[in-house]
Design a protein around this motif. Structure first.
Motif, PDB file in Angstrom:
ATOM      1  N   MET A 154      37.098  48.567  41.596  1.00 43.21           N
ATOM      2  CA  MET A 154      35.885  47.784  41.365  1.00 43.21           C
ATOM      3  C   MET A 154      36.059  46.813  40.194  1.00 43.21           C
ATOM      4  O   MET A 154      35.584  45.671  40.245  1.00 43.21           O
ATOM      5  CB  MET A 154      34.698  48.715  41.107  1.00 43.21           C
ATOM      6  N   LEU A 155      36.736  47.239  39.147  1.00 43.20           N
ATOM      7  CA  LEU A 155      36.973  46.352  38.011  1.00 43.20           C
ATOM      8  C   LEU A 155      37.807  45.148  38.434  1.00 43.20           C
ATOM      9  O   LEU A 155      37.515  44.001  38.034  1.00 43.20           O
ATOM     10  CB  LEU A 155      37.673  47.116  36.880  1.00 43.20           C
ATOM     11  N   ASN A 156      38.832  45.397  39.234  1.00 44.50           N
ATOM     12  CA  ASN A 156      39.655  44.293  39.730  1.00 44.50           C
ATOM     13  C   ASN A 156      38.831  43.334  40.580  1.00 44.50           C
ATOM     14  O   ASN A 156      38.981  42.110  40.490  1.00 44.50           O
ATOM     15  CB  ASN A 156      40.824  44.855  40.545  1.00 44.50           C
ATOM     16  N   GLY A 157      37.943  43.891  41.404  1.00 46.62           N
ATOM     17  CA  GLY A 157      37.076  43.050  42.211  1.00 46.62           C
ATOM     18  C   GLY A 157      36.102  42.243  41.362  1.00 46.62           C
ATOM     19  O   GLY A 157      35.894  41.051  41.607  1.00 46.62           O
ATOM     20  N   PHE A 158      35.514  42.876  40.352  1.00 48.63           N
ATOM     21  CA  PHE A 158      34.572  42.173  39.473  1.00 48.63           C
ATOM     22  C   PHE A 158      35.258  41.007  38.753  1.00 48.63           C
ATOM     23  O   PHE A 158      34.692  39.920  38.619  1.00 48.63           O
ATOM     24  CB  PHE A 158      33.994  43.131  38.433  1.00 48.63           C
TER      25      PHE A 158
END
Length: 266
Positions: A154-158
């Protein structure tokens, strides 16, 4: 009245035939595997005591009251759902905090990598000492396996949300929270559902690993118990049920994705 062109009809028919062909092949492979397994066990090529066989597995399932299978399936399902829900919620929250603060993200990055690479089963004794034996230890084990993946995905996506949209929002005076809720999070719905599909399987793995260590109920417990008393029919039955449960949970996530994405695209 809207009329579909002939080429469109042909395309849809071809797509439907392909879908049916794929399903037929999938079912055929499954049935052929079961038939081959049963046949080889009957002629003695496969040792049915060690590998069991489909008819013996069906007999074990039919005696579910004696084996208390419904109870064990319910325990594993409950632990998986709780671990999965907590992992997703906590993971998204931590990913949001790390996206908000690049300083914290840089500090946490090496620790996330190391924790993700660490074999979580090694933490079993520590988890038991921390939270005690039982359901809580199983859920924490499931969290240990799935949480870090959620955070990193999720952090990579954000971080990879549409930079142009973010810049435009900033020029119109949007604050960081508004940018997250209006652009970053909606932009990553596909990332979220991909993460959910991965996590449901990882959570089930964590639950079974926890049940191997401490549980007195659940499919993982049945596998360990069956191996200890040489009831391989019970072991293979539990494995088959686990496979079906994993498939059903994945389909539930996929159905939820379909409903959400359909409502979003309206």
């Amino acid at each position: 009245m809207y009329n579909i062109s002939q080429s469109r009809k042909l395309f849809l028919q071809k797509k439907k035939r392909r879908h049916i062909t794929i399903r037929v092949c999938q079912v055929s492979i499954l049935l052929l595997t079961i038939l081959l397994w049963e046949s080889l066990a009957r002629v003695g090529v496969i040792d049915s005591f060690i590998m069991s066989q489909p008819t013996r597995i069906l007999r074990t399932i039919s005696n579910f009251q004696n084996n208390n299978l419904i109870h064990h399936i319910g325990v594993t399902f409950f632990e998986t759902i709780i671990g999965f829900s907590l992992g997703v919620l906590i993971g998204i929250l931590i990913a949001f905090v790390l996206w908000w603060s690049d300083f914290l993200a840089k500090i946490a990055d090496p620790y996330l990598v190391v924790i993700n690479a660490l074999p979580k089963i090694a933490l079993g004794p520590v988890i038991i000492i921390w939270v005690g034996a039982g359901t809580q230890a199983v859920i924490v084990m499931a969290l240990a396996i799935s949480l870090v993946i959620t955070i990193m995905e999720m952090l990579n996506g954000f971080k990879n949300a549409d930079a142009e949209l973010v810049k435009m929002a900033k020029t119109f005076g949007a604050n960081r929270f508004q940018i997250f809720t209006k652009i970053v999070f909606p932009y990553n719905l596909h990332t979220l559902f991909n993460c959910l599909k991965i996590n449901i399987g990882l959570t089930l793995v964590g639950v079974i690993a926890g049940e191997f260590l401490v549980s007195r109920a659940g499919l993982g417990y049945l596998i360990v118990y069956g191996g200890q008393v040489f009831q391989m029919d019970l072991v293979m039955t539990s494995v088959i049920i686990l496979a079906v449960l994993a498939a059903l949970l994945y389909r539930l996530v996929a159905l939820f994705e379909h409903i959400v994405m359909k409502s979003v695209l309206k």
